[in-house]
Design a protein around this motif. Structure first.
Motif, PDB file in Angstrom:
ATOM      1  N   GLU A 130      -0.306  -8.219  14.227  1.00 29.51           N
ATOM      2  CA  GLU A 130      -0.721  -7.524  15.451  1.00 29.51           C
ATOM      3  C   GLU A 130      -0.382  -6.037  15.282  1.00 29.51           C
ATOM      4  O   GLU A 130       0.739  -5.688  14.893  1.00 29.51           O
ATOM      5  CB  GLU A 130       0.015  -8.139  16.646  1.00 29.51           C
ATOM      6  N   PRO A 131      -1.347  -5.149  15.525  1.00 32.41           N
ATOM      7  CA  PRO A 131      -1.162  -3.724  15.195  1.00 32.41           C
ATOM      8  C   PRO A 131       0.100  -3.069  15.752  1.00 32.41           C
ATOM      9  O   PRO A 131       0.839  -2.428  15.010  1.00 32.41           O
ATOM     10  CB  PRO A 131      -2.415  -3.057  15.758  1.00 32.41           C
ATOM     11  N   TYR A 172       3.150  -1.425  13.578  1.00 33.20           N
ATOM     12  CA  TYR A 172       3.539  -0.023  13.678  1.00 33.20           C
ATOM     13  C   TYR A 172       5.006   0.124  14.087  1.00 33.20           C
ATOM     14  O   TYR A 172       5.709   1.003  13.591  1.00 33.20           O
ATOM     15  CB  TYR A 172       2.634   0.739  14.647  1.00 33.20           C
ATOM     16  N   ASP A 173       5.474  -0.738  14.992  1.00 28.12           N
ATOM     17  CA  ASP A 173       6.889  -0.704  15.381  1.00 28.12           C
ATOM     18  C   ASP A 173       7.788  -0.989  14.182  1.00 28.12           C
ATOM     19  O   ASP A 173       8.809  -0.327  13.984  1.00 28.12           O
ATOM     20  CB  ASP A 173       7.176  -1.728  16.489  1.00 28.12           C
ATOM     21  N   ILE A 174       7.411  -1.990  13.386  1.00 22.72           N
ATOM     22  CA  ILE A 174       8.197  -2.337  12.197  1.00 22.72           C
ATOM     23  C   ILE A 174       8.193  -1.183  11.206  1.00 22.72           C
ATOM     24  O   ILE A 174       9.243  -0.797  10.671  1.00 22.72           O
ATOM     25  CB  ILE A 174       7.657  -3.626  11.552  1.00 22.72           C
ATOM     26  N   LEU A 175       7.024  -0.611  10.956  1.00 20.96           N
ATOM     27  CA  LEU A 175       6.933   0.502  10.014  1.00 20.96           C
ATOM     28  C   LEU A 175       7.752   1.703  10.491  1.00 20.96           C
ATOM     29  O   LEU A 175       8.407   2.373   9.686  1.00 20.96           O
ATOM     30  CB  LEU A 175       5.474   0.885   9.788  1.00 20.96           C
ATOM     31  N   ASP A 183       0.010   7.698   9.688  1.00 24.01           N
ATOM     32  CA  ASP A 183      -1.274   7.802   8.980  1.00 24.01           C
ATOM     33  C   ASP A 183      -2.009   6.467   8.996  1.00 24.01           C
ATOM     34  O   ASP A 183      -3.237   6.430   9.105  1.00 24.01           O
ATOM     35  CB  ASP A 183      -1.062   8.266   7.537  1.00 24.01           C
ATOM     36  N   ILE A 184      -1.268   5.363   8.888  1.00 24.12           N
ATOM     37  CA  ILE A 184      -1.868   4.024   8.946  1.00 24.12           C
ATOM     38  C   ILE A 184      -2.371   3.755  10.357  1.00 24.12           C
ATOM     39  O   ILE A 184      -3.484   3.269  10.552  1.00 24.12           O
ATOM     40  CB  ILE A 184      -0.846   2.947   8.523  1.00 24.12           C
ATOM     41  N   LYS A 185      -1.544   4.111  11.315  1.00 27.58           N
ATOM     42  CA  LYS A 185      -1.904   3.928  12.723  1.00 27.58           C
ATOM     43  C   LYS A 185      -3.155   4.738  13.061  1.00 27.58           C
ATOM     44  O   LYS A 185      -4.085   4.219  13.687  1.00 27.58           O
ATOM     45  CB  LYS A 185      -0.728   4.360  13.605  1.00 27.58           C
ATOM     46  N   ASN A 186      -3.201   5.983  12.624  1.00 25.43           N
ATOM     47  CA  ASN A 186      -4.358   6.839  12.910  1.00 25.43           C
ATOM     48  C   ASN A 186      -5.625   6.340  12.227  1.00 25.43           C
ATOM     49  O   ASN A 186      -6.726   6.565  12.724  1.00 25.43           O
ATOM     50  CB  ASN A 186      -4.072   8.281  12.497  1.00 25.43           C
ATOM     51  N   ALA A 187      -5.480   5.653  11.095  1.00 26.63           N
ATOM     52  CA  ALA A 187      -6.636   5.100  10.389  1.00 26.63           C
ATOM     53  C   ALA A 187      -7.072   3.756  10.976  1.00 26.63           C
ATOM     54  O   ALA A 187      -8.104   3.221  10.587  1.00 26.63           O
ATOM     55  CB  ALA A 187      -6.305   4.927   8.903  1.00 26.63           C
ATOM     56  N   TYR A 231      -2.002  -6.455   6.679  1.00 30.37           N
ATOM     57  CA  TYR A 231      -1.915  -7.861   6.296  1.00 30.37           C
ATOM     58  C   TYR A 231      -0.509  -8.257   5.873  1.00 30.37           C
ATOM     59  O   TYR A 231      -0.100  -9.398   6.050  1.00 30.37           O
ATOM     60  CB  TYR A 231      -2.871  -8.165   5.143  1.00 30.37           C
ATOM     61  N   ASN A 232       0.215  -7.321   5.282  1.00 30.68           N
ATOM     62  CA  ASN A 232       1.524  -7.637   4.726  1.00 30.68           C
ATOM     63  C   ASN A 232       2.317  -6.338   4.640  1.00 30.68           C
ATOM     64  O   ASN A 232       1.765  -5.302   4.285  1.00 30.68           O
ATOM     65  CB  ASN A 232       1.320  -8.263   3.336  1.00 30.68           C
TER      66      ASN A 232
END
Length: 175
Positions: A21-22, A26-29, A97-101, A106-107
Motif C-alpha cells: 500500500e503506497p 512511503y512511511d517505511i521508506l 522521488d519514489i512518492k513523486n513518481a 513491490y518490495n
C-alpha cells in the motif's frame, strides 16, 4: 519477481502484481532514511536506491573496522560488491522521488552490516499488519505485502496455466 510480488510473462509483460500500500511504503521508506539504512525499492520501473547508498555502507564498514580491527573486512567488501552488482538501479535523492513518481512498491530491501541495526529493523517492521518480513542474505531484511510470496505466485501461475501445483518446481537466487 520481488519474492513473488510480481509475475511476468516470458515476453516481460506484467501478468500479476501485489504492491505494498503506497502510504505504508512511503512511511517505511521515510523511517529507513531517518535511521540511516541503505535500501532498495523494487518497482516496475527499476530498483530505486539512494544516491548516497554506497557511502552509507562504506561508512558502516569503516566504523566496524575502527571499533573492531580484527574484523574480516574483505568479506564485508565482498558483500558490498555483490549488493551493487545488480543492474536496473535508479538513483534517487530521497524516498520522496519514489512518492513523486507514484511508483508501485513491490518490495523494500534494507541492508546493514550492523547486527543490532538489523535486529532493530526486524523489531520495528516485523509486526506491521499487511506486511511480511524475510531475509534473503546475511545483511538484510525485506518487506513485502503479506499476499506476496513465491508460494502464492507459484499457485497463481499454476492455476493460470492449469498445471497442478504438485507438478511444479520453483528455483530462487538464495536460500
Amino acid at each position: 519477481g520481488a519474492n513473488g510480488a510480481t509475475i511476468h510473462a516470458p515476453d516481460g509483460s506484467l501478468y500479476y502484481s501485489q504492491p505494498i500500500e503506497p502510504e505504508l511504503a512511503y512511511d517505511i521508506l521515510h523511517t529507513l532514511e531517518e535511521d540511516g539504512y541503505y535500501y532498495e525499492v523494487f518497482s516496475k520501473e527499476c530498483i530505486f536506491t539512494p544516491q548516497n547508498g554506497r557511502e552509507l555502507l562504506q561508512i558502516e564498514i569503516d566504523r566496524m573496522k575502527s571499533a573492531n580491527p580484527e574484523v574480516n573486512s574483505s568479506s564485508l567488501e565482498e558483500a558490498l560488491v555483490k549488493q551493487f552488482s545488480q543492474t536496473g538501479f535508479c538513483f534517487i535523492d530521497s524516498y520522496e522521488d519514489i512518492k513523486n513518481a507514484s511508483a508501485e512498491v513491490y518490495n523494500i530491501l534494507a541492508f546493514s552490516f550492523f547486527e543490532e541495526k538489523l535486529e532493530t529493523g526486524w523489531e520495528k517492521y516485523g509486526n506491521i499488519d499487511g506486511l511480511t518480513i524475510v531475509s534473503s542474505a546475511h545483511h538484510n531484511f525485506e518487506l513485502e505485502h503479506c499476499e506476496a510470496s513465491k508460494g502464492n505466485a507459484l499457485r497463481r501461475l499454476s492455476d493460470k496455466l492449469d498445471i497442478p501445483i504438485t507438478k511444479t518446481i520453483a528455483i530462487g537466487d538464495s536460500m
